[in-house]
Write a protein that holds these residues in place. Structure first.
Motif, PDB file in Angstrom:
ATOM      1  N   SER A  91       0.749  -1.190  -0.006  1.00 28.51           N
ATOM      2  CA  SER A  91      -0.127   0.059  -0.163  1.00 28.51           C
ATOM      3  C   SER A  91       0.861   1.539   0.026  1.00 28.51           C
ATOM      4  N   VAL A  92       2.094   1.216   0.681  1.00 26.57           N
ATOM      5  CA  VAL A  92       2.890   2.536   0.489  1.00 26.57           C
ATOM      6  C   VAL A  92       3.396   2.570  -0.798  1.00 26.57           C
ATOM      7  N   LEU A  93       3.898   1.385  -1.505  1.00 29.44           N
ATOM      8  CA  LEU A  93       4.445   1.348  -2.804  1.00 29.44           C
ATOM      9  C   LEU A  93       3.366   1.961  -3.700  1.00 29.44           C
ATOM     10  N   GLU A  94       2.059   1.617  -3.343  1.00 28.77           N
ATOM     11  CA  GLU A  94       1.006   2.201  -4.486  1.00 28.77           C
ATOM     12  C   GLU A  94       0.884   3.679  -4.346  1.00 28.77           C
ATOM     13  N   SER A  95       1.188   4.175  -3.018  1.00 32.44           N
ATOM     14  CA  SER A  95       0.884   5.624  -2.863  1.00 32.44           C
ATOM     15  C   SER A  95       2.408   6.265  -3.372  1.00 32.44           C
ATOM     16  N   ALA A  96       3.194   5.642  -3.048  1.00 37.01           N
ATOM     17  CA  ALA A  96       4.349   6.382  -3.920  1.00 37.01           C
ATOM     18  C   ALA A  96       4.286   6.223  -5.238  1.00 37.01           C
ATOM     19  N   GLU A  97       3.908   5.408  -5.826  1.00 36.58           N
ATOM     20  CA  GLU A  97       3.759   5.320  -7.359  1.00 36.58           C
ATOM     21  C   GLU A  97       2.762   6.559  -7.871  1.00 36.58           C
ATOM     22  N   ARG A  98       1.386   6.463  -7.078  1.00 36.22           N
ATOM     23  CA  ARG A  98       0.410   7.534  -7.120  1.00 36.22           C
ATOM     24  C   ARG A  98       0.998   8.859  -7.146  1.00 36.22           C
ATOM     25  N   PHE A  99       2.174   9.199  -6.171  1.00 31.46           N
ATOM     26  CA  PHE A  99       2.747  10.350  -6.145  1.00 31.46           C
ATOM     27  C   PHE A  99       3.646  10.705  -7.412  1.00 31.46           C
ATOM     28  N   GLY A 100       4.146   9.716  -8.058  1.00 31.69           N
ATOM     29  CA  GLY A 100       5.054   9.944  -9.177  1.00 31.69           C
ATOM     30  C   GLY A 100       6.384   9.260  -9.042  1.00 31.69           C
ATOM     31  N   ILE A 101       6.519   8.716  -8.020  1.00 26.61           N
ATOM     32  CA  ILE A 101       7.871   8.174  -7.784  1.00 26.61           C
ATOM     33  C   ILE A 101       7.937   7.169  -9.044  1.00 26.61           C
ATOM     34  N   LYS A 102       9.237   7.215  -9.779  1.00 28.99           N
ATOM     35  CA  LYS A 102       9.305   6.402 -10.745  1.00 28.99           C
ATOM     36  C   LYS A 102      10.070   5.136 -10.618  1.00 28.99           C
ATOM     37  N   HIS A 103      10.974   4.944  -9.672  1.00 27.29           N
ATOM     38  CA  HIS A 103      11.718   3.605  -9.398  1.00 27.29           C
ATOM     39  C   HIS A 103      11.270   3.051  -8.224  1.00 27.29           C
ATOM     40  N   LEU A 104      10.446   1.788  -8.173  1.00 24.83           N
ATOM     41  CA  LEU A 104       9.989   1.245  -7.150  1.00 24.83           C
ATOM     42  C   LEU A 104      10.609  -0.013  -7.096  1.00 24.83           C
ATOM     43  N   LEU A 105      10.815  -0.555  -5.524  1.00 25.02           N
ATOM     44  CA  LEU A 105      11.287  -1.631  -5.403  1.00 25.02           C
ATOM     45  C   LEU A 105      10.589  -2.350  -4.293  1.00 25.02           C
ATOM     46  N   ALA A 106      10.103  -3.342  -4.279  1.00 26.41           N
ATOM     47  CA  ALA A 106       9.262  -4.360  -3.131  1.00 26.41           C
ATOM     48  C   ALA A 106      10.279  -5.118  -2.461  1.00 26.41           C
ATOM     49  N   ILE A 107      10.015  -5.283  -1.172  1.00 26.16           N
ATOM     50  CA  ILE A 107      10.717  -6.502  -0.413  1.00 26.16           C
ATOM     51  C   ILE A 107       9.641  -7.641  -0.382  1.00 26.16           C
ATOM     52  N   SER A 112      10.850 -12.507   8.850  1.00 27.93           N
ATOM     53  CA  SER A 112      11.191 -13.708   8.590  1.00 27.93           C
ATOM     54  C   SER A 112      10.158 -14.801   9.245  1.00 27.93           C
ATOM     55  N   GLN A 113       9.194 -13.941   9.839  1.00 28.83           N
ATOM     56  CA  GLN A 113       8.093 -15.164  10.659  1.00 28.83           C
ATOM     57  C   GLN A 113       7.169 -15.508   9.348  1.00 28.83           C
ATOM     58  N   HIS A 114       7.137 -14.847   8.278  1.00 32.06           N
ATOM     59  CA  HIS A 114       6.407 -14.941   7.095  1.00 32.06           C
ATOM     60  C   HIS A 114       6.726 -15.400   5.758  1.00 32.06           C
ATOM     61  N   PRO A 115       6.091 -16.232   5.124  1.00 29.11           N
ATOM     62  CA  PRO A 115       6.772 -16.470   3.522  1.00 29.11           C
ATOM     63  C   PRO A 115       7.191 -15.451   2.722  1.00 29.11           C
ATOM     64  N   GLU A 116       7.762 -15.623   1.728  1.00 27.91           N
ATOM     65  CA  GLU A 116       7.996 -14.686   0.705  1.00 27.91           C
ATOM     66  C   GLU A 116       6.685 -14.589  -0.204  1.00 27.91           C
ATOM     67  N   ARG A 117       6.453 -13.508  -0.251  1.00 27.20           N
ATOM     68  CA  ARG A 117       5.404 -13.153  -1.457  1.00 27.20           C
ATOM     69  C   ARG A 117       5.876 -13.121  -2.936  1.00 27.20           C
ATOM     70  N   VAL A 118       4.861 -13.409  -3.688  1.00 33.12           N
ATOM     71  CA  VAL A 118       5.235 -13.149  -5.195  1.00 33.12           C
ATOM     72  C   VAL A 118       4.626 -11.666  -5.454  1.00 33.12           C
ATOM     73  N   ILE A 119       5.320 -10.692  -6.040  1.00 33.35           N
ATOM     74  CA  ILE A 119       5.078  -9.632  -6.279  1.00 33.35           C
ATOM     75  C   ILE A 119       5.239  -8.953  -7.679  1.00 33.35           C
ATOM     76  N   GLU A 120       4.021  -8.840  -8.414  1.00 29.62           N
ATOM     77  CA  GLU A 120       4.333  -8.748  -9.963  1.00 29.62           C
ATOM     78  C   GLU A 120       4.232  -7.510 -10.167  1.00 29.62           C
ATOM     79  N   GLN A 121       3.611  -6.613  -9.407  1.00 31.51           N
ATOM     80  CA  GLN A 121       3.500  -5.056  -9.862  1.00 31.51           C
ATOM     81  C   GLN A 121       4.562  -4.239  -9.827  1.00 31.51           C
ATOM     82  N   TRP A 122       5.725  -4.525  -9.016  1.00 31.00           N
ATOM     83  CA  TRP A 122       6.788  -4.093  -9.302  1.00 31.00           C
ATOM     84  C   TRP A 122       8.127  -4.829  -9.119  1.00 31.00           C
ATOM     85  N   PRO A 123       9.392  -4.504  -9.555  1.00 29.96           N
ATOM     86  CA  PRO A 123      10.470  -5.475  -9.486  1.00 29.96           C
ATOM     87  C   PRO A 123      10.539  -5.522  -7.828  1.00 29.96           C
ATOM     88  N   SER A 124      11.136  -6.680  -7.366  1.00 30.06           N
ATOM     89  CA  SER A 124      11.203  -7.131  -6.084  1.00 30.06           C
ATOM     90  C   SER A 124      12.372  -7.928  -5.603  1.00 30.06           C
TER      91      SER A 124
END
Length: 135
Positions: A91-107, A112-124
């Motif tokens: 949700s923070v990355l979506e907000s940054a994107e709406r603001f116009g930040i061009k380069h976004l990177l998701a973690i 470590s308590q949760h499994p990795e997520r598959v993120i398709e909207q941005w490089p991760s």
């Protein structure tokens, strides 16, 4: 009571050192309160790698809110078209994107308590050092 859970994520120091070698301005923008941020930085002393440490509480709006980005830009003077923003919150990355930040990177695995997520909207990446270009 949660100090024992605070640690520097593997690959973070390597990434921050790489950014320093590139002479980049590095700003930490967090939703954490200043008191919480101080506790975290006492346990994980990474503040020397940052040019500025900004809490959303300074602006009275979380990173999910567009007013946060406007205030951050006023304070720090960054160019959204030349800015890389890294976050573990979609949700923070979506907000940054709406603001116009061009380069976004998701973690992909914020905790470590949760499994990795598959993120398709941005490089991760899972660990920040994975974002360092191989020369």
């Amino acid at each position: 009571e949660v100090k024992q859970h605070i640690a520097i994520r593997p690959g973070t120091i390597e990434f921050l050192q790489w950014l320093q070698r590139q002479s980049k301005t590095v700003i930490m923008a967090t939703n954490a309160h200043r008191v919480t941020l101080d506790i975290k930085l006492a346990e994980a002393p990474i503040s020397p790698f940052f040019n500025a440490l900004v809490s959303s509480h300074d602006f009275g709006a979380p990173k999910e809110d567009q007013s946060f980005w406007h205030e951050l830009q006023k304070q720090q003077g960054f160019d959204p078209q030349r800015t890389l923003f890294v976050d573990d919150s979609l949700s923070v990355l979506e907000s940054a994107e709406r603001f116009g930040i061009k380069h976004l990177l998701a973690i992909t695995q914020p905790s470590s308590q949760h499994p990795e997520r598959v993120i398709e909207q941005w490089p991760s990446v899972n660990y920040l050092n994975e974002a360092i270009p191989s020369d």
